[in-house]
Design a protein around this motif. Structure first.
Motif, PDB file in Angstrom:
ATOM      1  N   ALA A   1       0.837  -1.213   0.000  1.00 41.95           N
ATOM      2  CA  ALA A   1       0.000   0.000   0.000  1.00 41.95           C
ATOM      3  C   ALA A   1       0.864   1.252   0.000  1.00 41.95           C
ATOM      4  O   ALA A   1       0.569   2.220  -0.710  1.00 41.95           O
ATOM      5  CB  ALA A   1      -0.921  -0.013   1.216  1.00 41.95           C
ATOM      6  N   LEU A   2       1.935   1.248   0.780  1.00 48.73           N
ATOM      7  CA  LEU A   2       2.828   2.415   0.814  1.00 48.73           C
ATOM      8  C   LEU A   2       3.537   2.614  -0.517  1.00 48.73           C
ATOM      9  O   LEU A   2       3.777   3.752  -0.928  1.00 48.73           O
ATOM     10  CB  LEU A   2       3.841   2.278   1.943  1.00 48.73           C
TER      11      LEU A   2
ATOM     12  N   GLY B   1       2.895   6.032  -2.207  1.00 52.13           N
ATOM     13  CA  GLY B   1       4.110   6.780  -1.891  1.00 52.13           C
ATOM     14  C   GLY B   1       4.358   7.977  -2.789  1.00 52.13           C
ATOM     15  O   GLY B   1       4.648   9.073  -2.300  1.00 52.13           O
ATOM     16  N   PRO B   2       4.273   7.816  -4.120  1.00 49.50           N
ATOM     17  CA  PRO B   2       4.529   8.978  -4.992  1.00 49.50           C
ATOM     18  C   PRO B   2       3.539  10.128  -4.760  1.00 49.50           C
ATOM     19  O   PRO B   2       3.936  11.299  -4.799  1.00 49.50           O
ATOM     20  CB  PRO B   2       4.382   8.401  -6.399  1.00 49.50           C
ATOM     21  N   GLN B   3       2.277   9.804  -4.500  1.00 48.15           N
ATOM     22  CA  GLN B   3       1.296  10.864  -4.242  1.00 48.15           C
ATOM     23  C   GLN B   3       1.603  11.592  -2.936  1.00 48.15           C
ATOM     24  O   GLN B   3       1.472  12.816  -2.851  1.00 48.15           O
ATOM     25  CB  GLN B   3      -0.137  10.308  -4.206  1.00 48.15           C
ATOM     26  N   VAL B   4       1.995  10.867  -1.920  1.00 49.02           N
ATOM     27  CA  VAL B   4       2.330  11.484  -0.628  1.00 49.02           C
ATOM     28  C   VAL B   4       3.574  12.352  -0.777  1.00 49.02           C
ATOM     29  O   VAL B   4       3.635  13.470  -0.241  1.00 49.02           O
ATOM     30  CB  VAL B   4       2.517  10.402   0.460  1.00 49.02           C
TER      31      VAL B   4
END
Length: 78
Positions: free
Chosen positions: A59-60, A64-67
Protein backbone atom coordinates in the motif's frame (compact mmCIF):
# COMPACT_ATOMS: atom_id res chain seq x y z
CA UNK A 1 17.62 -48.97 59.97
CA UNK A 2 20.46 -50.37 57.91
CA UNK A 3 21.46 -49.31 54.42
CA UNK A 4 19.30 -50.67 51.66
CA UNK A 5 20.84 -52.82 48.99
CA UNK A 6 19.69 -50.41 46.25
CA UNK A 7 21.12 -46.89 46.11
CA UNK A 8 19.15 -44.00 44.65
CA UNK A 9 19.93 -40.31 44.02
CA UNK A 10 19.84 -38.23 47.17
CA UNK A 11 17.32 -35.44 47.45
CA UNK A 12 16.84 -32.67 49.93
CA UNK A 13 13.67 -31.88 51.87
CA UNK A 14 11.82 -30.25 48.97
CA UNK A 15 12.13 -33.34 46.82
CA UNK A 16 14.61 -31.93 44.35
CA UNK A 17 17.47 -34.07 43.22
CA UNK A 18 20.99 -33.39 44.35
CA UNK A 19 23.43 -31.51 42.11
CA UNK A 20 24.96 -34.67 40.72
CA UNK A 21 21.67 -36.24 39.68
CA UNK A 22 20.95 -36.48 35.96
CA UNK A 23 17.41 -36.61 34.68
CA UNK A 24 16.38 -38.83 31.82
CA UNK A 25 14.96 -37.40 28.60
CA UNK A 26 11.23 -37.89 28.20
CA UNK A 27 10.16 -40.61 25.81
CA UNK A 28 8.82 -38.69 22.78
CA UNK A 29 7.64 -40.55 19.72
CA UNK A 30 7.29 -39.18 16.20
CA UNK A 31 3.50 -39.43 16.42
CA UNK A 32 3.50 -37.44 19.66
CA UNK A 33 5.75 -34.84 18.09
CA UNK A 34 3.50 -34.45 15.06
CA UNK A 35 0.36 -34.24 17.23
CA UNK A 36 1.85 -31.56 19.52
CA UNK A 37 0.30 -28.17 18.73
CA UNK A 38 1.88 -26.07 21.47
CA UNK A 39 3.77 -23.81 19.04
CA UNK A 40 1.08 -23.61 16.38
CA UNK A 41 -0.50 -20.42 17.71
CA UNK A 42 2.74 -18.45 17.68
CA UNK A 43 3.46 -19.60 14.13
CA UNK A 44 -0.03 -18.56 13.04
CA UNK A 45 0.41 -15.11 14.58
CA UNK A 46 3.78 -14.79 12.85
CA UNK A 47 2.24 -15.62 9.48
CA UNK A 48 -0.54 -13.06 10.07
CA UNK A 49 2.04 -10.40 10.99
CA UNK A 50 4.03 -11.13 7.83
CA UNK A 51 0.91 -10.88 5.65
CA UNK A 52 -0.07 -7.56 7.26
CA UNK A 53 3.47 -6.26 6.73
CA UNK A 54 3.45 -7.26 3.07
CA UNK A 55 0.08 -5.54 2.61
CA UNK A 56 1.30 -2.36 4.32
CA UNK A 57 4.47 -2.24 2.23
CA UNK A 58 2.44 -2.76 -0.95
CA UNK A 59 0.00 0.00 0.00
CA UNK A 60 2.83 2.42 0.81
CA UNK A 61 4.49 1.66 -2.51
CA UNK A 62 1.24 2.48 -4.31
CA UNK A 63 0.50 5.75 -2.52
CA UNK A 64 4.11 6.78 -1.89
CA UNK A 65 4.53 8.98 -4.99
CA UNK A 66 1.30 10.86 -4.24
CA UNK A 67 2.33 11.48 -0.63
CA UNK A 68 5.78 12.64 -1.74
CA UNK A 69 4.23 15.07 -4.25
CA UNK A 70 1.88 16.38 -1.55
CA UNK A 71 4.79 17.07 0.82
CA UNK A 72 6.83 18.69 -1.96
CA UNK A 73 3.89 20.99 -2.76
CA UNK A 74 3.46 21.86 0.90
CA UNK A 75 7.20 22.48 1.31
CA UNK A 76 7.32 24.65 -1.80
CA UNK A 77 4.81 27.06 -0.29
CA UNK A 78 7.36 28.20 2.31
Amino acid sequence: MGASGETQGLSHARGRHSAGHRTARPNVSLGGFLADQSGATSIEYSVIAVLISIGAIGALMLIGPQVLAMFNDAGGAF
